[in-house]
Design a protein around this motif. Structure first.
Motif, PDB file in Angstrom:
ATOM      1  N   TYR A  48      27.065  55.586   4.891  1.00 41.14           N
ATOM      2  CA  TYR A  48      27.952  54.754   4.327  1.00 41.14           C
ATOM      3  C   TYR A  48      27.169  53.579   3.548  1.00 41.14           C
ATOM      4  CZ  TYR A  48      27.307  52.090   8.707  1.00 41.14           C
ATOM      5  OH  TYR A  48      26.682  51.582   9.886  1.00 41.14           O
ATOM      6  N   MET A  49      25.991  53.553   3.573  1.00 38.81           N
ATOM      7  CA  MET A  49      24.999  52.511   2.721  1.00 38.81           C
ATOM      8  C   MET A  49      23.784  53.171   2.417  1.00 38.81           C
ATOM      9  SD  MET A  49      24.305  49.824   5.848  1.00 38.81           S
ATOM     10  CE  MET A  49      24.502  48.664   4.696  1.00 38.81           C
ATOM     11  N   ASP A  50      23.219  52.573   1.390  1.00 36.42           N
ATOM     12  CA  ASP A  50      21.910  53.020   1.145  1.00 36.42           C
ATOM     13  C   ASP A  50      20.587  52.577   2.166  1.00 36.42           C
ATOM     14  OD1 ASP A  50      22.772  53.715  -1.586  1.00 36.42           O
ATOM     15  OD2 ASP A  50      22.228  51.611  -2.351  1.00 36.42           O
ATOM     16  N   SER A  51      19.797  53.512   2.205  1.00 32.38           N
ATOM     17  CA  SER A  51      18.743  52.979   3.353  1.00 32.38           C
ATOM     18  C   SER A  51      18.103  51.611   3.143  1.00 32.38           C
ATOM     19  CB  SER A  51      17.387  54.373   3.101  1.00 32.38           C
ATOM     20  OG  SER A  51      18.092  55.455   3.307  1.00 32.38           O
ATOM     21  N   MET A  52      17.503  51.249   4.113  1.00 28.26           N
ATOM     22  CA  MET A  52      17.088  50.016   4.429  1.00 28.26           C
ATOM     23  C   MET A  52      16.173  50.038   5.686  1.00 28.26           C
ATOM     24  SD  MET A  52      20.129  47.490   5.632  1.00 28.26           S
ATOM     25  CE  MET A  52      20.761  47.267   3.878  1.00 28.26           C
ATOM     26  N   GLY A  67      15.934  33.653   3.240  1.00 29.23           N
ATOM     27  CA  GLY A  67      16.932  34.382   2.349  1.00 29.23           C
ATOM     28  C   GLY A  67      17.968  35.415   2.978  1.00 29.23           C
ATOM     29  N   TYR A  68      17.707  35.653   4.222  1.00 33.18           N
ATOM     30  CA  TYR A  68      18.602  36.309   4.941  1.00 33.18           C
ATOM     31  C   TYR A  68      20.051  35.745   5.130  1.00 33.18           C
ATOM     32  CZ  TYR A  68      14.653  39.318   5.615  1.00 33.18           C
ATOM     33  OH  TYR A  68      13.642  40.177   5.429  1.00 33.18           O
ATOM     34  N   GLN A 123       8.630  49.136  -2.233  1.00 33.69           N
ATOM     35  CA  GLN A 123       7.926  50.073  -2.504  1.00 33.69           C
ATOM     36  C   GLN A 123       8.802  51.682  -2.281  1.00 33.69           C
ATOM     37  OE1 GLN A 123       4.229  49.663  -0.781  1.00 33.69           O
ATOM     38  NE2 GLN A 123       3.483  48.230  -2.285  1.00 33.69           N
ATOM     39  N   ARG A 124       9.371  51.474  -1.230  1.00 30.65           N
ATOM     40  CA  ARG A 124      10.461  52.939  -0.724  1.00 30.65           C
ATOM     41  C   ARG A 124      11.660  52.703  -1.705  1.00 30.65           C
ATOM     42  NH1 ARG A 124       9.580  53.935   5.472  1.00 30.65           N
ATOM     43  NH2 ARG A 124       7.105  53.466   5.513  1.00 30.65           N
ATOM     44  N   ASN A 125      11.876  51.560  -2.439  1.00 28.88           N
ATOM     45  CA  ASN A 125      13.333  51.871  -2.957  1.00 28.88           C
ATOM     46  C   ASN A 125      14.519  51.585  -2.119  1.00 28.88           C
ATOM     47  OD1 ASN A 125      12.322  51.773  -5.810  1.00 28.88           O
ATOM     48  ND2 ASN A 125      12.008  54.064  -5.653  1.00 28.88           N
ATOM     49  N   TYR A 126      14.163  50.842  -1.047  1.00 32.08           N
ATOM     50  CA  TYR A 126      15.322  50.598   0.121  1.00 32.08           C
ATOM     51  C   TYR A 126      16.055  49.573  -0.441  1.00 32.08           C
ATOM     52  CZ  TYR A 126      12.860  53.437   3.536  1.00 32.08           C
ATOM     53  OH  TYR A 126      12.429  54.484   4.354  1.00 32.08           O
ATOM     54  N   SER A 127      17.316  49.588   0.041  1.00 35.52           N
ATOM     55  CA  SER A 127      18.245  48.404  -0.686  1.00 35.52           C
ATOM     56  C   SER A 127      17.870  46.921   0.046  1.00 35.52           C
ATOM     57  CB  SER A 127      19.723  48.907  -0.336  1.00 35.52           C
ATOM     58  OG  SER A 127      20.191  49.138   1.071  1.00 35.52           O
ATOM     59  N   GLY A 128      17.438  46.883   1.144  1.00 36.56           N
ATOM     60  CA  GLY A 128      17.281  45.714   2.048  1.00 36.56           C
ATOM     61  C   GLY A 128      16.916  46.027   3.343  1.00 36.56           C
ATOM     62  N   ILE A 129      17.019  44.720   4.001  1.00 39.87           N
ATOM     63  CA  ILE A 129      16.463  44.786   5.537  1.00 39.87           C
ATOM     64  C   ILE A 129      17.735  44.252   6.291  1.00 39.87           C
ATOM     65  CG2 ILE A 129      14.677  43.824   6.933  1.00 39.87           C
ATOM     66  CD1 ILE A 129      12.924  43.742   4.876  1.00 39.87           C
ATOM     67  N   ARG A 130      17.818  44.821   7.474  1.00 41.70           N
ATOM     68  CA  ARG A 130      18.957  44.089   8.332  1.00 41.70           C
ATOM     69  C   ARG A 130      18.263  43.943   9.483  1.00 41.70           C
ATOM     70  NH1 ARG A 130      21.162  47.833  11.945  1.00 41.70           N
ATOM     71  NH2 ARG A 130      23.532  46.841  11.594  1.00 41.70           N
ATOM     72  N   LEU A 131      18.968  42.978  10.262  1.00 35.83           N
ATOM     73  CA  LEU A 131      18.491  42.859  11.724  1.00 35.83           C
ATOM     74  C   LEU A 131      19.316  42.247  12.479  1.00 35.83           C
ATOM     75  CD1 LEU A 131      17.821  39.157  12.464  1.00 35.83           C
ATOM     76  CD2 LEU A 131      16.444  39.760  10.186  1.00 35.83           C
TER      77      LEU A 131
END
Length: 143
Positions: A69-73, A129-130, A104-112
């Motif tokens: 359901y979402m782009d890779s991150m 910025g999170y 560089q991997r064209n990921y949509s973001g970072i989650r935690l």
């Protein structure tokens, strides 16, 4: 300060950081097994910050988070700085390193995920910025 890829020989330092910074106590033997498994998997990244003598003072561990359901991150699984080295910009450098890799991997973001009691960590993430995008319950079943 140097930022580099983590390696098996960093295991003892990472264990000490986990204990001092987060209260997690894991023996070197078990941590070595886990670190070997992580280093062998291409969807995991372990980045460490070291002093001039190559002593690890912080780390960030991420894995690729892919869902239907979402782009890779990247998903941050572990992130800790030795308390005596906190507030020196090390965490910011580690975040920047992993953010650069994600771009560089064209990921949509970072989650935690971060425990509700870790208020100082929450302030750090927001300053970096999170944004808090939801609250949830975590369920688990142990075997």
């Amino acid at each position: 300060m140097e930022i580099r890829i983590g390696k098996i020989s960093d295991v003892h330092a990472i264990g000490l950081i986990n204990k001092k910074a987060m209260g997690y106590c894991t023996g070197d033997d078990i941590l070595t097994q886990r670190l070997k498994r992580i280093c062998d998997e291409k969807n995991h990244e372990l980045i460490v910050a070291t002093q001039a003598d190559d002593c690890v003072v912080g780390y960030i561990h991420v894995e690729t988070y892919t869902s239907l359901y979402m782009d890779s991150m990247f998903n941050i699984l572990g992130f800790a700085i030795d308390p005596q080295f906190q507030h020196q910009g090390i965490g910011t450098q580690l975040l920047h390193a992993i953010e650069t890799e994600a771009r560089q991997r064209n990921y949509s973001g970072i989650r935690l995920n971060s425990g509700t009691e870790r208020l100082a960590a929450h302030q750090f993430y927001e300053k970096s910025g999170y944004m808090l995008d939801k609250t949830q319950f975590r369920f688990q079943k142990k075997f």
